[in-house]
Design a protein around this motif. Structure first.
Motif, PDB file in Angstrom:
ATOM      1  N   LYS A 214       0.828  -1.219   0.000  1.00  0.00           N
ATOM      2  CA  LYS A 214       0.000   0.000   0.000  1.00  0.00           C
ATOM      3  C   LYS A 214       0.858   1.264   0.000  1.00  0.00           C
ATOM      4  CE  LYS A 214      -4.037  -1.959   2.305  1.00  0.00           C
ATOM      5  NZ  LYS A 214      -4.782  -2.081   3.560  1.00  0.00           N
ATOM      6  N   GLN A 215       1.919   1.256   0.844  1.00  0.00           N
ATOM      7  CA  GLN A 215       2.723   2.473   0.954  1.00  0.00           C
ATOM      8  C   GLN A 215       3.496   2.774  -0.328  1.00  0.00           C
ATOM      9  OE1 GLN A 215       3.111   4.981   3.880  1.00  0.00           O
ATOM     10  NE2 GLN A 215       3.156   5.590   1.751  1.00  0.00           N
ATOM     11  N   GLY A 216       4.159   1.767  -0.858  1.00  0.00           N
ATOM     12  CA  GLY A 216       4.954   1.992  -2.076  1.00  0.00           C
ATOM     13  C   GLY A 216       4.070   2.391  -3.252  1.00  0.00           C
ATOM     14  N   ASP A 304      21.431  -5.767  -1.264  1.00  0.00           N
ATOM     15  CA  ASP A 304      20.713  -4.625  -0.695  1.00  0.00           C
ATOM     16  C   ASP A 304      20.450  -3.618  -1.818  1.00  0.00           C
ATOM     17  OD1 ASP A 304      20.045  -2.130   0.561  1.00  0.00           O
ATOM     18  OD2 ASP A 304      20.712  -3.037   2.446  1.00  0.00           O
ATOM     19  N   ILE A 305      19.206  -3.550  -2.254  1.00  0.00           N
ATOM     20  CA  ILE A 305      18.864  -2.741  -3.437  1.00  0.00           C
ATOM     21  C   ILE A 305      19.081  -1.251  -3.154  1.00  0.00           C
ATOM     22  CG2 ILE A 305      16.979  -2.141  -5.021  1.00  0.00           C
ATOM     23  CD1 ILE A 305      15.837  -5.008  -4.260  1.00  0.00           C
ATOM     24  N   LEU A 306      18.642  -0.823  -1.969  1.00  0.00           N
ATOM     25  CA  LEU A 306      18.788   0.595  -1.618  1.00  0.00           C
ATOM     26  C   LEU A 306      20.268   0.989  -1.619  1.00  0.00           C
ATOM     27  CD1 LEU A 306      17.717   3.318  -0.510  1.00  0.00           C
ATOM     28  CD2 LEU A 306      17.758   2.289   1.782  1.00  0.00           C
ATOM     29  N   ALA A 307      21.089   0.150  -1.004  1.00  0.00           N
ATOM     30  CA  ALA A 307      22.523   0.468  -0.941  1.00  0.00           C
ATOM     31  C   ALA A 307      23.136   0.453  -2.340  1.00  0.00           C
ATOM     32  CB  ALA A 307      23.236  -0.524  -0.031  1.00  0.00           C
ATOM     33  N   VAL A 321      15.824   7.770  -1.696  1.00  0.00           N
ATOM     34  CA  VAL A 321      15.039   7.772  -0.451  1.00  0.00           C
ATOM     35  C   VAL A 321      14.802   6.322  -0.031  1.00  0.00           C
ATOM     36  CG1 VAL A 321      12.877   8.501   0.638  1.00  0.00           C
ATOM     37  CG2 VAL A 321      13.845   9.860  -1.249  1.00  0.00           C
ATOM     38  N   GLY A 322      15.195   6.015   1.199  1.00  0.00           N
ATOM     39  CA  GLY A 322      14.923   4.676   1.725  1.00  0.00           C
ATOM     40  C   GLY A 322      13.882   4.741   2.815  1.00  0.00           C
ATOM     41  N   PHE A 323      13.472   3.589   3.275  1.00  0.00           N
ATOM     42  CA  PHE A 323      12.609   3.491   4.452  1.00  0.00           C
ATOM     43  C   PHE A 323      13.409   2.788   5.545  1.00  0.00           C
ATOM     44  CE2 PHE A 323       8.048   4.524   4.049  1.00  0.00           C
ATOM     45  CZ  PHE A 323       8.044   5.030   2.764  1.00  0.00           C
ATOM     46  N   ALA A 348      11.515   6.851   8.357  1.00  0.00           N
ATOM     47  CA  ALA A 348      11.484   5.837   9.411  1.00  0.00           C
ATOM     48  C   ALA A 348      10.041   5.616   9.844  1.00  0.00           C
ATOM     49  CB  ALA A 348      12.315   6.314  10.594  1.00  0.00           C
ATOM     50  N   ASN A 349       9.649   4.356   9.953  1.00  0.00           N
ATOM     51  CA  ASN A 349       8.325   4.069  10.519  1.00  0.00           C
ATOM     52  C   ASN A 349       8.416   2.944  11.544  1.00  0.00           C
ATOM     53  OD1 ASN A 349       6.959   2.834   7.287  1.00  0.00           O
ATOM     54  ND2 ASN A 349       8.740   2.158   8.437  1.00  0.00           N
ATOM     55  N   ASP A 350       7.612   3.110  12.589  1.00  0.00           N
ATOM     56  CA  ASP A 350       7.566   2.101  13.651  1.00  0.00           C
ATOM     57  C   ASP A 350       6.622   0.984  13.199  1.00  0.00           C
ATOM     58  OD1 ASP A 350       7.151   0.585  15.899  1.00  0.00           O
ATOM     59  OD2 ASP A 350       6.987   2.292  17.273  1.00  0.00           O
TER      60      ASP A 350
HETATM   61  O1  PMT Z   1       3.656  -2.424   2.250  1.00  0.00           O
HETATM   62  P1  PMT Z   1       2.856  -1.854   3.400  1.00  0.00           P
HETATM   63  O2  PMT Z   1       1.945  -2.877   4.054  1.00  0.00           O
HETATM   64  O3  PMT Z   1       2.131  -0.602   2.994  1.00  0.00           O
HETATM   65  O4  PMT Z   1       3.876  -1.439   4.547  1.00  0.00           O
HETATM   66  C1  PMT Z   1       4.780  -0.420   4.338  1.00  0.00           C
HETATM   67  C2  PMT Z   1       6.184  -0.758   4.864  1.00  0.00           C
HETATM   68  C3  PMT Z   1       6.135  -0.951   6.363  1.00  0.00           C
HETATM   69  C4  PMT Z   1       6.688  -2.028   4.194  1.00  0.00           C
HETATM   70  C5  PMT Z   1       7.100   0.454   4.452  1.00  0.00           C
HETATM   71  O5  PMT Z   1       6.597   1.629   5.053  1.00  0.00           O
HETATM   72  C6  PMT Z   1       8.524   0.219   4.885  1.00  0.00           C
HETATM   73  O6  PMT Z   1       8.940   0.452   6.012  1.00  0.00           O
HETATM   74  N1  PMT Z   1       9.348  -0.314   3.939  1.00  0.00           N
HETATM   75  C7  PMT Z   1      10.727  -0.732   4.170  1.00  0.00           C
HETATM   76  C8  PMT Z   1      10.722  -2.097   4.799  1.00  0.00           C
HETATM   77  C9  PMT Z   1      12.123  -2.603   5.096  1.00  0.00           C
HETATM   78  O7  PMT Z   1      12.535  -3.567   4.503  1.00  0.00           O
HETATM   79  O8  PMT Z   1      12.782  -1.846   5.923  1.00  0.00           O
HETATM   80  P2  PMT Z   1      14.338  -2.147   6.401  1.00  0.00           P
HETATM   81  O9  PMT Z   1      14.573  -1.212   7.531  1.00  0.00           O
HETATM   82  O10 PMT Z   1      14.530  -3.598   6.618  1.00  0.00           O
HETATM   83  O11 PMT Z   1      15.177  -1.728   5.141  1.00  0.00           O
HETATM   84  C10 PMT Z   1      15.749  -0.429   4.993  1.00  0.00           C
HETATM   85  C11 PMT Z   1      15.711   0.002   3.561  1.00  0.00           C
HETATM   86  O12 PMT Z   1      16.502  -0.851   2.759  1.00  0.00           O
HETATM   87  C12 PMT Z   1      14.327  -0.007   2.928  1.00  0.00           C
HETATM   88  O13 PMT Z   1      14.231   1.121   2.082  1.00  0.00           O
HETATM   89  C13 PMT Z   1      14.310  -1.290   2.107  1.00  0.00           C
HETATM   90  O14 PMT Z   1      13.473  -1.163   0.948  1.00  0.00           O
HETATM   91  C14 PMT Z   1      15.780  -1.392   1.693  1.00  0.00           C
HETATM   92  N2  PMT Z   1      16.264  -2.754   1.473  1.00  0.00           N
HETATM   93  C15 PMT Z   1      16.348  -3.637   2.494  1.00  0.00           C
HETATM   94  C16 PMT Z   1      16.886  -4.893   2.267  1.00  0.00           C
HETATM   95  C17 PMT Z   1      17.331  -5.227   0.975  1.00  0.00           C
HETATM   96  N3  PMT Z   1      17.835  -6.409   0.721  1.00  0.00           N
HETATM   97  N4  PMT Z   1      17.224  -4.336  -0.030  1.00  0.00           N
HETATM   98  C18 PMT Z   1      16.704  -3.098   0.208  1.00  0.00           C
HETATM   99  O15 PMT Z   1      16.594  -2.292  -0.726  1.00  0.00           O
END
Ligand code: PMT
Length: 402
Positions: A214-216, A304-307, A321-323, A348-350
Motif C-alpha cells: 500500500k505504501q509503495g 541490498d537494493i537501496l545500498a 530515499v529509503g525506508f 522511518a516508521n515504527d
Molecule cells: O507495504 P505496506 O503494508 O504498505 O507497509 C509499508 C512498509 C512498512 C513495508 C514500508 O513503510 C517500509 O517500512 N518499507 C521498508 C521495509 C524494510 O525492509 O525496511 P528495512 O529497515 O529492513 O530496510 C531499509 C531500507 O533498505 C528499505 O528502504 C528497504 O526497501 C531497503 N532494502 C532492504 C533490504 C534489501 N535487501 N534491499 C533493500 O533495498
C-alpha cells in the motif's frame, strides 16, 4: 494562467449553478478551454444554451444521445480533459461519485476518468453536516479527489451556514494550484520499489513478510500525479496498479534488483519495498517430510537494493530515499541506516504490531536526512505518498534555483 488547459466543468443541480456560468467565463479569461456537462438538476436553474454560449463549445447533457455519443462519447469527454471540475457539486452527485454510480452523463464521466477531479460542494447546511455527506467526502478525499469549499454564509431559502459554494475566483485559484503542483515533477524519472519479496525454499514454499504494497504504490501514484515518469517495481501484492505508472512485477529480491537496474537512469529512487534480507539456497525439488528429522535452512544474504542504488556511481539517482522499518529506537536506528546505506533521506516508521503499519492504511513517518529529523503526524498512506511527492518536488525546485 491556464493556457492550453482543457477543463471539463460539470454543473450539478442547485441555486449555485448560476455561479457555474461565471466560472466558465473566469476560466476562459485565463486561457483554459472549457467543456460543460449539465445534470438534469442543473438544467432546472440554467440552460445548456447559456453554458454553450459562454464556453464557446457544445454543452453536454445526455448520456444516451446518439449525437453526443457519436460526436463525443462520455469516455472521450472525460479523457480529453486535463481536469474535471464539479461546481456546484450537489450532495446527490457527491454520493453518486462515492458510490461509483453511473446513471447519467455527469456521473458516468466522473467514473470513467483517471484525470484529477476538483469538487466545489454547495448545499444546505444540514445536508453538508449530515454523516452520509461527510462519509462520502472522506471516501472521495481518500481517492485523491480535491475539494474547494464550501464556505459559510447565506444559503437558499433565507438560511445561513456552511454549504455556500466557493466563489468562482476561489475555484479558479484552486484549479491553478492543481496545475502548478501537477507540473512540479514533469520531466523527472522516478523508480519506486513496493511490497514484499518472496524467497523460495522449494517449489511450493517460500519466505515472505507482511508488506501489502500500500505504501509503495501510494508513493508511485503521488509521483505520477505531480508529472513524474514513474516505474514501480513491485513484489507480489494485491494492490491494483496505480494509473499512469509503469509496473514491473517481480518475486524475489534478486529479480527486484535486476528490474531496478534496468530502470536506471532515474532522477528519484524511493525504496519502500520490504525486501527479504536473506534467501535460502533453495532447491528445485520439494523438501520431503522424513520421520524424525527436521530440515534446517541455510540462509544467504540478499543484495541490498537501496545500498546498490545509492552507490551506483554516475548512474546514482539524484535523490535516493529509503525506508527504515523499526520496532525500537526508531529515529536513531534510521539515522544510522541512512549513513550505512548512503541514501539521502530515510522515512522511518515504527512497524511494531500495535501500530498496524504493515498492511494497514495509516503510517507515521519521521523523515531523517543529513540535517536532522522531521516528524510527520499520523497520515493515511496515500497522504504520506502525497506529502513525500511534494517534498521531492520542493527538493528539485531548490536544486534548480541554486
Ligand atoms: O507495504 P505496506 O503494508 O504498505 O507497509 C509499508 C512498509 C512498512 C513495508 C514500508 O513503510 C517500509 O517500512 N518499507 C521498508 C521495509 C524494510 O525492509 O525496511 P528495512 O529497515 O529492513 O530496510 C531499509 C531500507 O533498505 C528499505 O528502504 C528497504 O526497501 C531497503 N532494502 C532492504 C533490504 C534489501 N535487501 N534491499 C533493500 O533495498
Amino acid at each position: 494562467m491556464l493556457h492550453g488547459r482543457r477543463i471539463l466543468l460539470i454543473i450539478s443541480g442547485g441555486i449555485a449553478a448560476y455561479k457555474g456560468l461565471d466560472l466558465i467565463r473566469r476560466l476562459k479569461e485565463r486561457g483554459a478551454s472549457v467543456r460543460c456537462v449539465l445534470t438534469a438538476g442543473a438544467q432546472q436553474f440554467i440552460t445548456p444554451l447559456s453554458a454553450a454560449a459562454l464556453s464557446g463549445e457544445k454543452a453536454y447533457t445526455d448520456l444516451f444521445s446518439l449525437t453526443d455519443e457519436s460526436e463525443m462519447g462520455h469516455l472521450r469527454l472525460a479523457q480529453e480533459s486535463d481536469l474535471l471540475v464539479v461546481a456546484p457539486a450537489s450532495a446527490d452527485l457527491l454520493a453518486k461519485m462515492a458510490g461509483g454510480l453511473a446513471d447519467d452523463l455527469a456521473s458516468t464521466a466522473l467514473l470513467a476518468t483517471d484525470k484529477p477531479i476538483l469538487v466545489a460542494p454547495a448545499m444546505n447546511f444540514r445536508m453538508w453536516g449530515h454523516a452520509a455527506t461527510q462519509a462520502n467526502l472522506a471516501t472521495l478525499a481518500a481517492r485523491g479527489v480535491k475539494r474547494i469549499g464550501p464556505n459559510s454564509g447565506p444559503l437558499a431559502e433565507n438560511e445561513s451556514g456552511m454549504g455556500r459554494m466557493a466563489e468562482p475566483l476561489e475555484i479558479v485559484a484552486a484549479v491553478e494550484a492543481i496545475f502548478a503542483g501537477a507540473a512540479a515533477l514533469t520531466g523527472k524519472r522516478a523508480l519506486v520499489t513496493s511490497g514484499p519479496t518472496h524467497e523460495p525454499i522449494d517449489p511450493v514454499r517460500y519466505i515472505a513478510n507482511r508488506s501489502s504494497g500500500k505504501q509503495g504504490h501510494a508513493i508511485a501514484a503521488a509521483l505520477v500525479q505531480l508529472g513524474a515518469d514513474c516505474t514501480l517495481v513491485s513484489g507480489p501484492t494485491e494492490e491494483p496498479d496505480p494509473p499512469g505508472v509503469k509496473v514491473v512485477q517481480v518475486t524475489t529480491a534478486r529479480e527486484m534488483l535486476a528490474a531496478c537496474e534496468t530502470a536506471l537512469p532515474v532522477d528519484i529512487a524511493v525504496c519502500a519495498a520490504a525486501v527479504a534480507d536473506w534467501r535460502t539456497e533453495g532447491t528445485d525439488a520439494k523438501l520431503k517430510k522424513k520421520e524424525g528429522t527436521i530440515p534446517s535452512l541455510t540462509l544467504v544474504e540478499n543484495p541490498d537494493i537501496l545500498a546498490r542504488l545509492s552507490q551506483a556511481g554516475d548512474r546514482r539517482p539524484k535523490l535516493v530515499v529509503g525506508f527504515a522499518a523499526e520496532t525500537e529506537n526508531v529515529v536513531a536506528n534510521a539515522q544510522a541506516k541512512r549513513v550505512r546505506k548512503n541514501c539521502d533521506w530515510i522515512l522511518a516508521n515504527d512497524v511494531s504490531p500495535a501500530t498496524g503499519v504493515f498492511g494497514g492504511d495509516q503510517n507515521t513517518i519521521h523523515l531523517v536526512d543529513a540535517q536532522g529529523t522531521e516528524d510527520w503526524p499520523s497520515l493515511t498512506k496515500r497522504d504520506v505518498g502525497e506529502r513525500l511527492a511534494q517534498r521531492i518536488a520542493a527538493f528539485f525546485k531548490a536544486e534548480k534555483s541554486t
